[in-house]
Write a protein that holds these residues in place. Structure first.
Motif, PDB file in Angstrom:
ATOM      1  N   GLY A   1       0.787  -1.226   0.000  1.00 28.57           N
ATOM      2  CA  GLY A   1       0.000   0.000   0.000  1.00 28.57           C
ATOM      3  C   GLY A   1       0.819   1.276   0.000  1.00 28.57           C
ATOM      4  O   GLY A   1       0.315   2.336   0.405  1.00 28.57           O
TER       5      GLY A   1
ATOM      6  N   GLN B   1       1.415   3.847  -1.798  1.00 29.86           N
ATOM      7  CA  GLN B   1       0.838   4.441  -2.991  1.00 29.86           C
ATOM      8  C   GLN B   1       1.693   5.575  -3.547  1.00 29.86           C
ATOM      9  O   GLN B   1       1.892   5.664  -4.765  1.00 29.86           O
TER      10      GLN B   1
ATOM     11  N   ARG C   1      -7.798   3.166  -7.753  1.00 29.35           N
ATOM     12  CA  ARG C   1      -7.929   2.173  -6.682  1.00 29.35           C
ATOM     13  C   ARG C   1      -8.054   2.818  -5.303  1.00 29.35           C
ATOM     14  O   ARG C   1      -8.496   2.163  -4.359  1.00 29.35           O
ATOM     15  N   GLU C   2      -7.686   4.059  -5.194  1.00 30.31           N
ATOM     16  CA  GLU C   2      -7.774   4.724  -3.901  1.00 30.31           C
ATOM     17  C   GLU C   2      -9.217   4.882  -3.426  1.00 30.31           C
ATOM     18  O   GLU C   2      -9.452   5.146  -2.247  1.00 30.31           O
ATOM     19  N   HIS C   3     -10.199   4.747  -4.327  1.00 23.92           N
ATOM     20  CA  HIS C   3     -11.599   4.878  -3.903  1.00 23.92           C
ATOM     21  C   HIS C   3     -11.996   3.770  -2.936  1.00 23.92           C
ATOM     22  O   HIS C   3     -12.956   3.916  -2.177  1.00 23.92           O
ATOM     23  N   LEU C   4     -11.253   2.661  -2.963  1.00 26.66           N
ATOM     24  CA  LEU C   4     -11.566   1.555  -2.057  1.00 26.66           C
ATOM     25  C   LEU C   4     -11.329   1.942  -0.602  1.00 26.66           C
ATOM     26  O   LEU C   4     -11.914   1.348   0.305  1.00 26.66           O
ATOM     27  N   ASN C   5     -10.477   2.930  -0.375  1.00 32.06           N
ATOM     28  CA  ASN C   5     -10.169   3.352   0.995  1.00 32.06           C
ATOM     29  C   ASN C   5     -11.095   4.453   1.495  1.00 32.06           C
ATOM     30  O   ASN C   5     -10.962   4.885   2.637  1.00 32.06           O
ATOM     31  N   ILE C   6     -12.013   4.914   0.650  1.00 37.00           N
ATOM     32  CA  ILE C   6     -12.942   5.984   1.032  1.00 37.00           C
ATOM     33  C   ILE C   6     -14.240   5.342   1.502  1.00 37.00           C
ATOM     34  O   ILE C   6     -14.928   4.666   0.733  1.00 37.00           O
ATOM     35  N   GLN C   7     -14.589   5.538   2.746  1.00 36.11           N
ATOM     36  CA  GLN C   7     -15.776   4.924   3.322  1.00 36.11           C
ATOM     37  C   GLN C   7     -17.031   5.764   3.116  1.00 36.11           C
ATOM     38  O   GLN C   7     -18.118   5.225   2.940  1.00 36.11           O
TER      39      GLN C   7
ATOM     40  N   ARG D   1     -16.842   9.298  -1.877  1.00 33.87           N
ATOM     41  CA  ARG D   1     -16.452   8.327  -2.907  1.00 33.87           C
ATOM     42  C   ARG D   1     -17.048   8.712  -4.258  1.00 33.87           C
ATOM     43  O   ARG D   1     -16.401   8.579  -5.305  1.00 33.87           O
TER      44      ARG D   1
END
Length: 478
Positions: free
Chosen positions: A220, A222, A244-250, A255
């Motif tokens: 990770g 990045q 792929r960073e959108h996966l870390n936005i809750q 998002r």
């Protein structure tokens, strides 16, 4: 009287026993001190490597144990007494040499053993080979270092200080085709080299470069990965890594905004289309989720009361969203965002995927009328016919998993084109009418007679088989 006194003085002066004097340099105490100093001086000559080795006596017992100390003390006392008796018998005016001191460690070891609460079992140990101590030395070449790393030995890489040595070490690791060693060397280079130098050298070493990219993605890191990809001028990979960073936005709203910003990144034409669909889908899910949560909370829908939602639809895949819409919003008009036909048209869902998903959703609700309408098509002349893009054998399996009644199953088993498959499905799911009609159409009297024994006696199926067998107009093949 004077004669007696003279005899006594002569006796004492001629005795083999000597009186104690403070200035006697040969007394036992002085010899004991000298012996102790000699032993202590010998200890300084011994190699320091022997300090960590366990001392073992000739009997095999380690020096310092309780049993050894007692034996040494007893033997020392016995030898001292024997020596004293022999000196007494000789009657010489000079002392004989003192007996050999048992050990300079006897008393200390004895007291140490007495104060030790645990009980140890000692065994003699051999000195480790000196070759093993070279694990921590700095004498290994890059080739030897890589070979030892492959065997799991501890090797320090800090001795490789120059850039040339580090590159030789990396080339040796790549030549060995060991991914773990390559990754370990890359971690060392990443820590000790500037990024520009590391990127420049890895550009001509593609195997090591692929290992480093994979390692950075797994850990990770990045920012480091993006810098590397930009140096290599891999614009599409940079865009995908940012996506792929959108996966870390809750947070859903954040998002959505992030996905909107990703649409302008330098993707390929196909990837740009996927990013646009992802953003549109999430936007639809936010609208559907807000509306359905309100309806469910207010209790305005019988369907939500009978089948409560088990999870939120947010961030779900497209197929899951389609199933959700077919389950809760199947009859809605195409203009609604939650309509299944609207989703099909917006995201260009193939007919086969749509029918498969809608069939599973409506069969779960046991809405057999919707299933029939889904599989019924009308041509330009107005004639209707049953059509299944997924095959009627798949339709039968889905209906059976949802406990469809036999009457519904038989309707679709009859539509299976392959005769053998149709017979297998009809026999498996006990669709007796389909089996009887298929054997009649095949004019197979033997199989029909054999199947008569499998149906219940006196049932309608048995009467139907008997009626067919007695029909004289059928020309049987056997």
């Amino acid at each position: 009287m004077s004669r007696v006194r003279a005899d006594e003085e002569e006796y004492w002066h001629s005795s083999k026993f000597r009186a104690f004097t403070f200035d006697d340099e040969d007394d036992e105490l002085s010899q004991l001190k000298e012996s102790k100093r000699a032993v202590n001086s010998l200890r300084d000559i011994v190699d320091d490597d022997d300090d960590d080795l366990e001392r073992v006596s000739w009997s095999g017992e380690p020096v310092g144990s309780i049993s050894w100390s007692i034996k040494e003390t007893a033997s020392g006392s016995t030898s001292s007494l024997d020596g004293r008796d022999s000196s007494l018998q000789k009657g010489s005016s000079s002392y004989a040499a003192l007996p050999k001191q048992a050990s300079s460690y006897s008393l200390s070891s004895l007291f140490k053993a007495l104060t030790d609460t645990g009980v140890k079992n000692y065994a003699p140990e051999l000195r480790r080979p000196k070759a093993e101590y070279k694990d921590y030395s700095s004498d290994w070449s890059p080739k030897d270092t890589v070979r030892r790393m492959q065997r799991g030995k501890v090797c320090s890489l800090e001795r490789f200080r120059s850039l040339q040595d580090k590159l030789v070490l990396l080339d040796e690791a790549v030549a060995r085709h060991d991914g773990n060693v390559i990754t370990a060397v890359l971690i060392f280079l990443k820590r000790t080299l500037r990024r520009e130098i590391l990127f420049r050298e890895l550009e001509v070493r593609q195997v090591a470069l692929c290992h480093l990219i994979h390692f950075l993605r797994e850990t990770g890191e990045q920012k480091f990965l993006l810098d590397l990809l930009r140096f290599l001028d891999r614009t599409e990979e940079v865009a995908l890594s940012q996506y792929r960073e959108h996966l870390n936005i809750q947070d859903v709203e954040k998002r959505r905004e992030f996905l909107k910003s990703c649409i302008g990144l330098p993707f390929s034409a196909e990837d740009t289309s996927h990013i646009q669909d992802h953003y549109t889908l999430l936007e639809r899910q936010i609208i559907i989720e807000a509306n359905d949560r309100h309806v469910e909370t207010a209790g305005q829908s019988e369907l939500f009361r009978k089948y409560p939602r088990k999870a939120s639809i947010l961030n779900m895949p497209l197929v899951t969203t389609l199933f959700y819409s077919c389950f809760y919003h199947y009859t809605e008009a195409e203009g609604m965002f939650s309509s299944p036909t609207n989703l099909k048209k917006t995201f260009k869902i193939p007919d086969k995927q749509y029918v498969l998903t809608a069939l599973a959703a409506r069969a779960k609700l046991r809405a057999w009328g919707d299933v029939d309408a889904l599989l019924t098509t009308k041509n330009w002349l107005g004639y209707t016919k049953k059509k299944a893009p997924i095959g009627f054998h798949r339709v039968v399996e889905i209906l059976q998993r949802n406990n469809a009644p036999v009457q519904v199953l038989q309707e679709y088993v009859r539509l299976v084109e392959d005769v053998e498959t149709r017979l297998n499905l009809a026999t498996k799911y006990k669709c007796h009418d389909v089996v009887i009609e298929t054997y009649r159409d095949l004019k197979d009297r033997v199989q029909l007679t054999a199947y008569k024994c499998k149906v219940e006696r006196g049932s309608a199926e048995e009467e139907k088989i008997q009626s067919i067998l007695s029909n004289m107009q059928i020309r049987w093949k056997n």
